[in-house]
Design a protein around this motif. Structure first.
Motif, PDB file in Angstrom:
ATOM      1  N   SER A 155      -3.978   3.747   8.203  1.00 53.34           N
ATOM      2  CA  SER A 155      -3.360   3.982   6.740  1.00 53.34           C
ATOM      3  C   SER A 155      -1.858   3.162   6.977  1.00 53.34           C
ATOM      4  O   SER A 155      -1.211   3.336   7.589  1.00 53.34           O
ATOM      5  CB  SER A 155      -3.543   5.420   6.410  1.00 53.34           C
ATOM      6  N   VAL A 156      -1.761   2.866   5.605  1.00 57.83           N
ATOM      7  CA  VAL A 156      -0.172   2.418   5.052  1.00 57.83           C
ATOM      8  C   VAL A 156       0.150   3.443   3.910  1.00 57.83           C
ATOM      9  O   VAL A 156      -0.420   3.139   2.828  1.00 57.83           O
ATOM     10  CB  VAL A 156      -0.079   0.895   5.275  1.00 57.83           C
ATOM     11  N   GLU A 157       1.368   3.873   4.063  1.00 59.11           N
ATOM     12  CA  GLU A 157       1.701   4.775   3.030  1.00 59.11           C
ATOM     13  C   GLU A 157       3.150   4.545   2.606  1.00 59.11           C
ATOM     14  O   GLU A 157       3.956   4.040   3.428  1.00 59.11           O
ATOM     15  CB  GLU A 157       1.695   6.168   3.251  1.00 59.11           C
ATOM     16  N   GLY A 158       3.703   4.764   1.369  1.00 63.94           N
ATOM     17  CA  GLY A 158       4.985   4.908   1.049  1.00 63.94           C
ATOM     18  C   GLY A 158       5.383   3.189   0.675  1.00 63.94           C
ATOM     19  O   GLY A 158       6.594   3.077   0.864  1.00 63.94           O
ATOM     20  N   VAL A 159       4.585   2.296   0.378  1.00 69.50           N
ATOM     21  CA  VAL A 159       5.145   1.088   0.180  1.00 69.50           C
ATOM     22  C   VAL A 159       4.514   0.702  -1.311  1.00 69.50           C
ATOM     23  O   VAL A 159       3.778   1.538  -1.971  1.00 69.50           O
ATOM     24  CB  VAL A 159       4.126  -0.211   0.910  1.00 69.50           C
ATOM     25  N   ASN A 160       5.061  -0.289  -1.695  1.00 65.98           N
ATOM     26  CA  ASN A 160       4.732  -0.852  -3.208  1.00 65.98           C
ATOM     27  C   ASN A 160       3.823  -1.706  -3.057  1.00 65.98           C
ATOM     28  O   ASN A 160       3.444  -2.384  -2.213  1.00 65.98           O
ATOM     29  CB  ASN A 160       6.180  -1.472  -3.857  1.00 65.98           C
ATOM     30  N   ALA A 161       3.182  -2.112  -4.255  1.00 67.30           N
ATOM     31  CA  ALA A 161       1.937  -3.150  -4.234  1.00 67.30           C
ATOM     32  C   ALA A 161       2.429  -4.473  -3.688  1.00 67.30           C
ATOM     33  O   ALA A 161       1.571  -5.130  -3.227  1.00 67.30           O
ATOM     34  CB  ALA A 161       1.308  -3.201  -5.761  1.00 67.30           C
ATOM     35  N   GLY A 162       3.611  -4.860  -3.912  1.00 67.24           N
ATOM     36  CA  GLY A 162       3.803  -6.004  -3.520  1.00 67.24           C
ATOM     37  C   GLY A 162       4.509  -6.219  -2.139  1.00 67.24           C
ATOM     38  O   GLY A 162       4.983  -7.459  -1.810  1.00 67.24           O
ATOM     39  N   ASP A 163       4.599  -5.082  -1.507  1.00 67.11           N
ATOM     40  CA  ASP A 163       5.243  -5.099  -0.227  1.00 67.11           C
ATOM     41  C   ASP A 163       4.440  -5.572   0.912  1.00 67.11           C
ATOM     42  O   ASP A 163       3.309  -5.257   1.364  1.00 67.11           O
ATOM     43  CB  ASP A 163       5.690  -3.632   0.273  1.00 67.11           C
TER      44      ASP A 163
END
Length: 275
Positions: A155-163
């Motif tokens: 999983s990847v958390e704490g990022v924005n849609a374009g990151d």
């Protein structure tokens, strides 16, 4: 000399999105930002400083940040991954020209990163793909167990849609066990095989609990003296390193859940008995 402008310009990547981003005056640990001043031919020297009410200003520890082009009007600062959130530093630039000097400070407070990658074992009973491959070695029966597919959840958390983000994936050393492949079950995550058992994952935005299937190959031959099962149970340790939000140059906020251990067993492994 001509008046030295008293303004800083901080350059940082930004986007309007749900999660806060690292900024020049509130950088995440591990982030990179550019700081500049207007210059009229002055010479610049940049430093990172700390302040104590008793001792006053002092140079920050070298591990705090790395400065590139520290003697120009524009400096790139790589904030260390170990800087603590809530800590205040001061970016200092000293200008000099024709015997005149000026000093400017920009307060910096380290912000807590929200970026986090998580890896866990997919669970369940993982067995070898095929039955054992028997052979005779020195007059004894030997068993080779071969391949197994071990699931891990990523999983990847704490990022924005374009990151855009990336991470390196490796497996801990197990004698006579190699990595044959790593496959993502989700098309939004790209797996690149770098060779020698090293893979790179890349993607964009949040990723919620996708499966990574690790194919391992246990080529060790287990002699019958050790029993049918022998040491056939293995525990592949998969690890994430170099986790980065590429467009922000931000590292993972902590080391929690960066490693996961799977288990592969050979079932129905009792010895043959007789009367």
């Amino acid at each position: 000399m001509k008046r030295i402008l008293l303004s800083f310009v901080v350059l940082a990547v930004a986007s309007a999105a749900a999660f806060a981003q690292s900024t020049g005056d509130a950088p995440y640990p591990g982030s990179k930002h550019v700081y500049r001043v207007a210059s009229d031919g002055e010479n610049q020297v940049w430093k990172i400083r700390t302040y104590d009410a008793v001792a006053g200003f002092a140079d920050a520890d070298l591990a705090t940040a790395t400065l590139t082009n520290a003697n120009t009007k524009e400096v790139t600062i790589d904030w260390g991954v170990g800087v603590a959130a809530g800590t205040t530093y001061y970016v200092q630039v000293e200008d000099s020209k024709a015997g005149c000097k000026n000093l400017r400070l920009l307060p910096i407070t380290i912000a807590a990163s929200t970026f986090d990658m998580l890896l866990t074992f997919g669970g369940g009973e993982v067995c070898y793909t095929n039955q054992v491959d028997p052979s005779i070695e020195g007059g004894k029966i030997a068993y080779t167990h071969g391949q197994a597919v071990v699931p891990y959840v990523f999983s990847v958390e704490g990022v924005n849609a374009g990151d855009n983000w990336s991470t390196t994936v490796t497996m801990g050393d197990i004698t006579d066990v190699t990595i044959d492949d790593l496959v993502s079950t989700d098309g939004t995550v790209t797996v690149t095989d770098n060779g020698a058992g090293v893979f790179t994952l890349t993607g964009t935005g949040v990723v919620a609990d996708i499966t990574l299937n690790l194919t391992v190959n246990n080529v060790k031959k287990y002699l019958e003296a050790a029993g049918y099962n022998g040491e056939a149970e293995i525990s592949p340790l998969l690890s994430l390193t170099a986790q980065t939000i590429l467009n922000q140059k931000v590292a993972d906020k902590d080391a929690a859940n960066d490693n996961a251990t799977g288990t592969v067993k050979r079932y129905s492994n009792s010895n043959i008995t007789f009367d």
